[in-house]
Each structure stands twice: as structure tokens, then as C-alpha cells.
Scaffold this motif. Structure first.
Motif, mmCIF file in Angstrom:
data_model
loop_
_atom_site.group_PDB
_atom_site.id
_atom_site.type_symbol
_atom_site.label_atom_id
_atom_site.label_comp_id
_atom_site.label_asym_id
_atom_site.label_seq_id
_atom_site.Cartn_x
_atom_site.Cartn_y
_atom_site.Cartn_z
ATOM 1 N N ILE A 86 0.999 6.742 -6.787
ATOM 2 C CA ILE A 86 -0.125 7.637 -7.082
ATOM 3 C C ILE A 86 0.292 9.089 -6.902
ATOM 4 O O ILE A 86 -0.019 9.953 -7.730
ATOM 5 C CB ILE A 86 -1.330 7.305 -6.188
ATOM 6 C CG1 ILE A 86 -1.917 5.958 -6.608
ATOM 7 C CG2 ILE A 86 -2.407 8.383 -6.291
ATOM 8 C CD1 ILE A 86 -2.873 5.375 -5.608
ATOM 9 N N HIS A 87 1.045 9.356 -5.829
ATOM 10 C CA HIS A 87 1.486 10.728 -5.601
ATOM 11 C C HIS A 87 2.413 11.208 -6.703
ATOM 12 O O HIS A 87 2.393 12.381 -7.069
ATOM 13 C CB HIS A 87 2.141 10.853 -4.228
ATOM 14 C CG HIS A 87 1.130 10.875 -3.116
ATOM 15 N ND1 HIS A 87 1.195 10.060 -2.023
ATOM 16 C CD2 HIS A 87 0.004 11.594 -2.972
ATOM 17 C CE1 HIS A 87 0.151 10.276 -1.248
ATOM 18 N NE2 HIS A 87 -0.585 11.212 -1.791
ATOM 19 N N THR A 88 3.214 10.287 -7.235
ATOM 20 C CA THR A 88 4.074 10.668 -8.362
ATOM 21 C C THR A 88 3.215 10.995 -9.581
ATOM 22 O O THR A 88 3.429 12.004 -10.252
ATOM 23 C CB THR A 88 5.041 9.511 -8.713
ATOM 24 O OG1 THR A 88 5.696 9.106 -7.518
ATOM 25 C CG2 THR A 88 6.046 9.935 -9.744
ATOM 26 N N LEU A 89 2.228 10.127 -9.844
ATOM 27 C CA LEU A 89 1.370 10.345 -11.006
ATOM 28 C C LEU A 89 0.529 11.619 -10.875
ATOM 29 O O LEU A 89 0.156 12.227 -11.863
ATOM 30 C CB LEU A 89 0.457 9.140 -11.227
ATOM 31 C CG LEU A 89 1.151 7.876 -11.750
ATOM 32 C CD1 LEU A 89 0.176 6.723 -11.840
ATOM 33 C CD2 LEU A 89 1.791 8.148 -13.103
ATOM 34 N N MET A 90 0.253 11.998 -9.621
ATOM 35 C CA MET A 90 -0.504 13.239 -9.398
ATOM 36 C C MET A 90 0.264 14.430 -9.939
ATOM 37 O O MET A 90 -0.324 15.445 -10.310
ATOM 38 C CB MET A 90 -0.772 13.452 -7.894
ATOM 39 C CG MET A 90 -1.928 12.647 -7.356
ATOM 40 S SD MET A 90 -2.029 12.731 -5.564
ATOM 41 C CE MET A 90 -2.888 14.294 -5.344
ATOM 42 N N GLY A 91 1.586 14.296 -9.972
ATOM 43 C CA GLY A 91 2.417 15.397 -10.461
ATOM 44 C C GLY A 91 2.867 15.194 -11.893
ATOM 45 O O GLY A 91 3.776 15.871 -12.370
ATOM 46 N N LYS A 128 0.823 -1.208 0.000
ATOM 47 C CA LYS A 128 0.000 0.000 0.000
ATOM 48 C C LYS A 128 0.865 1.270 0.000
ATOM 49 O O LYS A 128 0.581 2.216 -0.733
ATOM 50 C CB LYS A 128 -0.916 -0.010 1.219
ATOM 51 C CG LYS A 128 -1.791 1.220 1.330
ATOM 52 C CD LYS A 128 -2.882 1.019 2.356
ATOM 53 C CE LYS A 128 -3.603 2.325 2.621
ATOM 54 N NZ LYS A 128 -4.817 2.132 3.426
ATOM 55 N N ALA A 129 1.933 1.241 0.805
ATOM 56 C CA ALA A 129 2.800 2.417 0.886
ATOM 57 C C ALA A 129 3.409 2.718 -0.486
ATOM 58 O O ALA A 129 3.451 3.878 -0.914
ATOM 59 C CB ALA A 129 3.896 2.193 1.924
ATOM 60 N N PHE A 130 3.827 1.649 -1.177
ATOM 61 C CA PHE A 130 4.412 1.829 -2.504
ATOM 62 C C PHE A 130 3.371 2.384 -3.482
ATOM 63 O O PHE A 130 3.638 3.318 -4.232
ATOM 64 C CB PHE A 130 4.970 0.501 -3.018
ATOM 65 C CG PHE A 130 5.487 0.585 -4.429
ATOM 66 C CD1 PHE A 130 6.723 1.174 -4.687
ATOM 67 C CD2 PHE A 130 4.739 0.098 -5.491
ATOM 68 C CE1 PHE A 130 7.194 1.270 -5.983
ATOM 69 C CE2 PHE A 130 5.199 0.194 -6.791
ATOM 70 C CZ PHE A 130 6.438 0.778 -7.032
ATOM 71 N N LEU A 131 2.176 1.799 -3.416
ATOM 72 C CA LEU A 131 1.098 2.237 -4.306
ATOM 73 C C LEU A 131 0.797 3.723 -4.087
ATOM 74 O O LEU A 131 0.585 4.485 -5.042
ATOM 75 C CB LEU A 131 -0.153 1.402 -4.040
ATOM 76 C CG LEU A 131 -1.328 1.634 -4.995
ATOM 77 C CD1 LEU A 131 -0.956 1.237 -6.402
ATOM 78 C CD2 LEU A 131 -2.559 0.847 -4.540
ATOM 79 N N LYS A 132 0.810 4.151 -2.819
ATOM 80 C CA LYS A 132 0.521 5.562 -2.538
ATOM 81 C C LYS A 132 1.607 6.471 -3.099
ATOM 82 O O LYS A 132 1.318 7.540 -3.628
ATOM 83 C CB LYS A 132 0.373 5.769 -1.024
ATOM 84 C CG LYS A 132 -1.036 5.401 -0.556
ATOM 85 C CD LYS A 132 -1.150 5.275 0.947
ATOM 86 C CE LYS A 132 -1.076 6.595 1.670
ATOM 87 N NZ LYS A 132 -1.226 6.370 3.131
#
Ligand SMILES: Nc1ncnc2c1ncn2[C@@H]1O[C@H](COP(=O)(O)OP(=O)(O)OP(=O)(O)O)[C@@H](O)[C@H]1O
Ligand SMILES: [Mg+2]
Lengths: 219, 217
Positions: free
Chosen positions: A53-58, A46-50
């Protein structure tokens, strides 16, 4: 040109709204359930997935535009669909950009605000899907701002849509790409007018949304 | 039946629960007592399957229901809160009446007082059948009359479905009136286990002593 508004201007506004509406709806249909699931479950990775996602948000919009362009170009894997330079492919690029934002914002909201909902729902024996649906229902006013955020990004975006849409007059030209073009041509006053209309639309959508949220605030 | 063997729960270095062996028979009503932080909620949540034990095995029936220590009000009125479990309207109204909330059935759940909300939370749980009922301090926010309604409702539910009940409490009265068996936890260990009358009559546990000795702060 603005008063009375000419045909082309109305057409540009129409394309803009159509594109933003569908991008927002599709990315929320994908992003909200995923965000609710990720936020309400604990699982390995989950930590990796988050982080992902945070990278993709940018993700820079032009990069998203480039990826979608390569996918839909004549020799690309989806070239046969002949969708490049259409409003549809602009929506695809927007969805690629906005969905991570929807997932990221909604999952962190669910994670922080939904602990008691999850505890109660799981205690009642509800399934994971049902629990996630309840989390969305309970937190809908906060999730509404996620939807607005998605719409705001979509309507303001220029990099990706100009790459995959091509800024074609009467077809794929939207407010932002029109502003860019008019600025390049030196027609600053028209560009500025377009910018003001864009702001007004954003304001109207926000006002409508906050009205709806207030209506249902404690329903 | 509930069967616990070599159960340990650790948070970091700290062991908050350590139960080498504990069996609860089908149909038994167990009160779980102990000071704040003694591990009651942790044990109930493990039994409910909400958190995993660090080590050991826990066997419970499939069908179980758990009422959290902190009651939550879903959007909508009281009746709707209960009907989230797909209970029919008549059942929801029967439960509201049983817990003395029928005059509030159309009020928003978020507007309830602490004790009212706690009773609503119980209504919601009791609107479904189960083999194991887990209640975390079901009377902690209730006045005497409210607590009596809670005890009656739990007893009626148990009589109807023959389930096992495990409920934590800080109230010796609840342990005496509603339970066949009292388990006292202290720092995650079982300090006493037996008939509630016996444990409360001969206080050897810190927990029981604190009542018989009165307030000495
Ligand atoms: N997620 C967690 N992380 C770290 N420590 C925890 C966590 N949850 C519980 N604990 C610790 O475990 C111990 C037991 O907690 P628990 O909630 O089971 O106590 P309790 O007996 O229910 O207390 P109370 O009577 O106050 O409800 C406490 O000391 C608590 O600090
Ligand atoms: Mg507790």
C-alpha cells in the motif's frame, strides 16, 4: 475573462469539481472500510500488505494514467466501453491513484488511535465489521482530514487525467490541464488566474470541512 | 466451564503466563489477584479471545463479555454508550440507575470522571447476556460507595443469568465480598488458589502479605 467569468471557464470549473467529487467519494467508499479493517485486525501478511500500500501511495500519476489508458484503449480489455477521453475514465484513474492513499492514511490512523475502541468493542462481542465501523465513527474528525487529503490530491492532479482525459475542450478539460495548456501557449496571466481560482476552491473546501468538523468535534 | 491446560504466553523470550492446569466451574465467581505485571490482564484477554496463547489449550463458553482495564468513552451520552450493544432504552436506564449514574444519563460520556466512566463501562457490559463474564479490575477507579454498587450489580447479573465470573482486582475487600474463590498470580504462575478468607487469613503469598504487613516501602 475572469470577471465576468466566461462560459468556458465555468464549464472547466464544473468538470473539475465533478471529477474530484466522484473520485473522492468512490475512493473513500473503497478505502475507508478497507483501511479500518486493515488497521483493526492482525493477520498473516499484514506487514507485506502495508508495504504494498505504501508503494502504491507513491504511484506516479502518469503511470496510473498509462495503466488506465491501456485498459480502456480501443483494443484493451475494457475498450468496448468506449470510455477513453471521458470524465468517467478520469475518475477511474483518480480512484486508482487516491484509494491507496486513503487506505494507507486511514489504516495507520486506526492502528494507532483505535486500540481502546477495538479492545472495548471486541470485549462486547461486536463483529469485526461493526468494530471497524465504530473505529471510523470514533475517529471521524481525523478521518475527515484523510478525505480532504484525497480531494486535494484529486483536484491538483494533472498527469493521469491529461493522459486518459485528453484535455478536450468543452469535455474533459479541467483546471490543471487548462493551466498546463495556457502556460504552453504563453498565456501566463490566464494560467495564473486559473491557478488562483484552483487555490481558492481548495481553500473554500478546507474551510467548509473544518467548520463541519468543529460542529461535530465532541458530538 | 473454563478449562485451561498447559497454557503459556510468551512475549519474545519472556514467559508472562504459565498455567499447567486450571478449571473454573460454571457459575463460580473467581477473583484474580497478584502484583502489577503478574499476568492478570493477559489471562483475561486470552480467556476473552482477544489474544492467542503461545501454547496450550483454553476452553471457554461461546458467549463471553470482557471489560477492559482501561474504560473507554464512546461518543455520545451515557445512554447511547450503553445502547451500542442494542440494549433497549429501559434496560440502559435501569443499569444507569443501578450503578448510580442516572443523574448523568444525558451527559457526554467523555466528560465523566474516572470512577463514573468505569461504572459506565460496566453498565455497557452488563447490558448483554453471557455465560462467562470477564472483568479487569472493575472497581479500581471507584470510591467505596461506587465499588459497593459495582459488586451489587455484578451479583444481580450473575443471579439472573447464572454465568461464570472472573475478575481481577487489587482489592482484598472485593475478593472477600464478591468471590467464592481467589486465585493469586505471581510472575505468571498460580501462587495460591482457594477460598478468599483462607488465603487472606493465612498470608503466604507475596500479594496477601503486602496487605497484612501494611505499608513498608
Ligand atoms: N504486548 C506486550 N508485549 C510485551 N510484554 C507484554 C505485553 N503485554 C503484557 N506484557 C507483559 O506481560 C506482563 C503481564 O502483564 P499484565 O498486563 O497481564 O499484568 P497485570 O497483572 O494485569 O498487571 P496490572 O496489575 O498492572 O494490571 C507484564 O510484565 C507486561 O510487561
Ligand atoms: Mg492488568
Amino acid at each position: 475573462m475572469l470577471f465576468p467569468p466566461d462560459k468556458e471557464l465555468l464549464q472547466i470549473i464544473g468538470v473539475t469539481l465533478r471529477m474530484s467529487f466522484f473520485s473522492t467519494v468512490i475512493s473513500c467508499l473503497i478505502g475507508l472500510p478497507l483501511g479500518a479493517l486493515i488497521g483493526s485486525k492482525s493477520f498473516r501478511g499484514k506487514a507485506f500488505l502495508k508495504k504494498l500500500i505504501h508503494t502504491l501511495m507513491g504511484l506516479p500519476p502518469v503511470v496510473a494514467g498509462l495503466i488506465v489508458y491501456m485498459l480502456f484503449t480501443h483494443y484493451g480489455p475494457f475498450g468496448r466501453l468506449q470510455m477513453l477521453f471521458t470524465v468517467r475514465v478520469m475518475v477511474v484513474a483518480q480512484v486508482l491513484l487516491i484509494t491507496p492513499v486513503v487506505i494507507g492514511l486511514s489504516s495507520s490512523f486506526i492502528e494507532s488511535a483505535s486500540k481502546p475502541v477495538i479492545e472495548t468493542a471486541r470485549g462486547l462481542g461486536f463483529s469485526g465489521v461493526r468494530t471497524a465501523a465504530l473505529c471510523i465513527r470514533e475517529g471521524r474528525s481525523s478521518l475527515f482530514s484523510v478525505v480532504l487529503n484525497a480531494f486535494g490530491r484529486s483536484i491538483a492532479e494533472v498527469g493521469a487525467v491529461s493522459i486518459v482525459g485528453g484535455n478536450i475542450q468543452w469535455k474533459t478539460r479541467v483546471m490543471t490541464t487548462a493551466i498546463m495548456l495556457e502556460t504552453n501557449k504563453g498565456k501566463f496571466s490566464f494560467a495564473l488566474a486559473l491557478g488562483i481560482i484552483l487555490l481558492l476552491i481548495a481553500f473554500a473546501v478546507n474551510a467548509l470541512a473544518s467548520f463541519i468538523v468543529k460542529e461535530h468535534a465532541d458530538g | 466451564m473454563v478449562e485451561i491446560r498447559n497454557l503459556k504466553k510468551r512475549y519474545g523470550e519472556r514467559t508472562v503466563l504459565d498455567l499447567p492446569q486450571l478449571t473454573i466451574a460454571q457459575g463460580e465467581t473467581v477473583a484474580l489477584a497478584g502484583a502489577n505485571g503478574s499476568g492478570k490482564t493477559t489471562l483475561l484477554r486470552i480467556l476473552a479471545g482477544l489474544i492467542k496463547a503461545t501454547a496450550g489449550t483454553v476452553e471457554t463458553p461461546e458467549q463471553k463479555l470482557y471489560m477492559p482495564q482501561q474504560a473507554y468513552a464512546f461518543r455520545g451520552d451515557l445512554r447511547r454508550n450503553i445502547q451500542l450493544t442494542r440494549a433497549d432504552r429501559a434496560e440502559a436506564d435501569r443499569l444507569l440507575q443501578q450503578l448510580g449514574l442516572d443523574h448523568l444519563s444525558e451527559k457526554k460520556a467523555t466528560s465523566l470522571s474516572g470512577g463514573e466512566l468505569q461504572r459506565l463501562s460496566l453498565c455497557r457490559v452488563l447490558s448483554q447476556d453471557c455465560a462467562l463474564l470477564l472483568l479487569d479490575e472493575p472497581t479500581s477507579a471507584c470510591d467505596a460507595a461506587g465499588a459497593a454498587l459495582v459488586v451489587k450489580a455484578i451479583e444481580a447479573y450473575r443471579a439472573a443469568c447464572g454465568c461464570t465470573v472472573v475478575m481481577s482486582t487489587h482489592s482484598p475487600a472485593l475478593a472477600l465480598h464478591a468471590a467464592d474463590r481467589l486465585i493469586v498470580l505471581n510472575g505468571g504462575n498460580v501462587e495460591a488458589d482457594g477460598a478468599p478468607e483462607a488465603i487472606l487469613a493465612n498470608p503466604e503469598t507475596q500479594w496477601a502479605k503486602s496487605f497484612t504487613a501494611g505499608w513498608k516501602l
